[in-house]
Design a protein around this motif. Structure first.
Motif, short mmCIF file in Angstrom:
data_model
loop_
_atom_site.label_atom_id
_atom_site.label_comp_id
_atom_site.label_asym_id
_atom_site.label_seq_id
_atom_site.Cartn_x
_atom_site.Cartn_y
_atom_site.Cartn_z
N PHE A 157 19.39 -47.24 -61.87
CA PHE A 157 18.73 -48.32 -61.13
C PHE A 157 19.76 -49.09 -60.31
O PHE A 157 19.53 -49.40 -59.14
CB PHE A 157 18.00 -49.25 -62.10
N LEU A 158 20.90 -49.42 -60.91
CA LEU A 158 21.94 -50.15 -60.18
C LEU A 158 22.49 -49.33 -59.02
O LEU A 158 22.77 -49.88 -57.95
CB LEU A 158 23.07 -50.55 -61.13
N PHE A 159 22.62 -48.03 -59.21
CA PHE A 159 23.05 -47.16 -58.11
C PHE A 159 22.02 -47.18 -56.99
O PHE A 159 22.37 -47.24 -55.81
CB PHE A 159 23.29 -45.73 -58.61
N SER A 160 20.77 -47.17 -57.35
CA SER A 160 19.69 -47.23 -56.37
C SER A 160 19.76 -48.52 -55.56
O SER A 160 19.62 -48.51 -54.33
CB SER A 160 18.34 -47.12 -57.07
N VAL A 161 19.99 -49.63 -56.24
CA VAL A 161 20.11 -50.92 -55.56
C VAL A 161 21.34 -50.93 -54.65
O VAL A 161 21.30 -51.43 -53.53
CB VAL A 161 20.16 -52.08 -56.58
N MET A 200 12.25 -45.10 -58.91
CA MET A 200 11.12 -44.56 -59.69
C MET A 200 11.61 -43.72 -60.86
O MET A 200 11.06 -43.79 -61.96
CB MET A 200 10.20 -43.75 -58.78
N ALA A 201 12.65 -42.93 -60.63
CA ALA A 201 13.20 -42.11 -61.71
C ALA A 201 13.80 -42.99 -62.81
O ALA A 201 13.65 -42.69 -64.00
CB ALA A 201 14.26 -41.16 -61.16
N ALA A 202 14.46 -44.07 -62.43
CA ALA A 202 15.09 -44.96 -63.41
C ALA A 202 14.05 -45.60 -64.34
O ALA A 202 14.34 -45.86 -65.51
CB ALA A 202 15.91 -46.05 -62.70
N TYR A 203 12.86 -45.84 -63.81
CA TYR A 203 11.81 -46.45 -64.63
C TYR A 203 11.34 -45.53 -65.76
O TYR A 203 10.60 -45.97 -66.64
CB TYR A 203 10.63 -46.89 -63.78
N GLN A 204 11.78 -44.30 -65.78
CA GLN A 204 11.47 -43.43 -66.92
C GLN A 204 12.22 -43.90 -68.16
O GLN A 204 11.79 -43.64 -69.28
CB GLN A 204 11.85 -41.99 -66.63
N TRP A 205 13.36 -44.55 -67.96
CA TRP A 205 14.21 -44.93 -69.08
C TRP A 205 14.29 -46.43 -69.33
O TRP A 205 14.77 -46.85 -70.38
CB TRP A 205 15.64 -44.41 -68.86
N ILE A 206 13.86 -47.23 -68.37
CA ILE A 206 13.95 -48.69 -68.57
C ILE A 206 12.56 -49.32 -68.51
O ILE A 206 11.68 -48.82 -67.81
CB ILE A 206 14.88 -49.36 -67.53
N PRO A 207 12.37 -50.41 -69.22
CA PRO A 207 11.08 -51.11 -69.16
C PRO A 207 10.87 -51.75 -67.78
O PRO A 207 11.83 -52.12 -67.10
CB PRO A 207 11.20 -52.19 -70.23
N LEU A 208 9.64 -51.90 -67.41
CA LEU A 208 9.29 -52.49 -66.12
C LEU A 208 9.83 -53.91 -65.98
O LEU A 208 10.20 -54.33 -64.88
CB LEU A 208 7.76 -52.49 -65.97
N SER A 209 9.95 -54.62 -67.07
CA SER A 209 10.42 -56.02 -67.02
C SER A 209 11.89 -56.13 -66.62
O SER A 209 12.34 -57.19 -66.16
CB SER A 209 10.21 -56.70 -68.37
N ILE A 210 12.67 -55.08 -66.77
CA ILE A 210 14.10 -55.12 -66.44
C ILE A 210 14.33 -54.90 -64.94
O ILE A 210 15.32 -55.38 -64.38
CB ILE A 210 14.87 -54.09 -67.29
N GLY A 211 13.43 -54.21 -64.27
CA GLY A 211 13.60 -53.87 -62.86
C GLY A 211 13.92 -55.04 -61.95
O GLY A 211 14.93 -55.01 -61.23
N PRO A 212 13.11 -56.09 -61.95
CA PRO A 212 13.40 -57.22 -61.05
C PRO A 212 14.74 -57.90 -61.34
O PRO A 212 15.40 -58.40 -60.42
CB PRO A 212 12.25 -58.19 -61.30
N VAL A 213 15.14 -57.90 -62.59
CA VAL A 213 16.43 -58.50 -62.95
C VAL A 213 17.57 -57.69 -62.34
O VAL A 213 18.49 -58.23 -61.74
CB VAL A 213 16.58 -58.61 -64.49
N GLY A 247 19.30 -45.19 -67.50
CA GLY A 247 18.33 -45.76 -66.58
C GLY A 247 18.87 -46.98 -65.85
O GLY A 247 18.62 -47.16 -64.66
N ILE A 248 19.61 -47.80 -66.56
CA ILE A 248 20.18 -49.00 -65.94
C ILE A 248 21.20 -48.61 -64.87
O ILE A 248 21.19 -49.16 -63.76
CB ILE A 248 20.82 -49.92 -67.01
N LEU A 249 22.06 -47.66 -65.18
CA LEU A 249 23.06 -47.22 -64.19
C LEU A 249 22.39 -46.58 -62.98
O LEU A 249 22.81 -46.82 -61.84
CB LEU A 249 24.04 -46.25 -64.84
#
Length: 112
Positions: A7-11, A56-69, A3-5
């Protein structure tokens, strides 16, 4: 970790999209509509859309609190891509800001 990877790819692809939009904004167009309806702008918004879906897909694996970081890495991606593709300057203040972002991310994860 998946999920982290993701999310980072998305960013990262969102940062690419921002560079594409800035590249388009730096061009002169004969018609006003050409500023908005050209392949570079349309592609950039398409990439933004894909980035949103990946987030949105990444949030299936990571907590919402990690997203803004993780989202804060976008400042680093845009700065580095701007330096490479737009020949923007990388001053001390910008470098200091990027280091502070990385330190903030590390502090978050150590405490998490």
């Amino acid at each position: 970790m998946k999920g982290i990877l993701l999310f980072l790819f998305s960013v990262f692809i969102a940062a690419i999209s921002q560079i594409m939009l800035k590249k388009s904004a730096n061009k002169q167009y004969k018609k006003k509509m050409a500023e908005y309806l050209n392949p570079l702008v349309i592609s950039a918004y398409g990439i933004f859309f894909v980035s949103s879906l990946l987030t949105m897909a990444a949030y299936q694996w990571i907590p919402l609190s990690i997203g803004p970081v993780l989202e804060s890495t976008g400042y680093i991606f845009v700065s580095v891509l701007g330096y490479i593709f737009l020949k923007e300057k990388m001053g001390r203040k910008k470098m200091f800001g990027m280091v502070m972002i990385l330190i903030g991310i590390l502090i978050f994860y150590v405490g998490y």
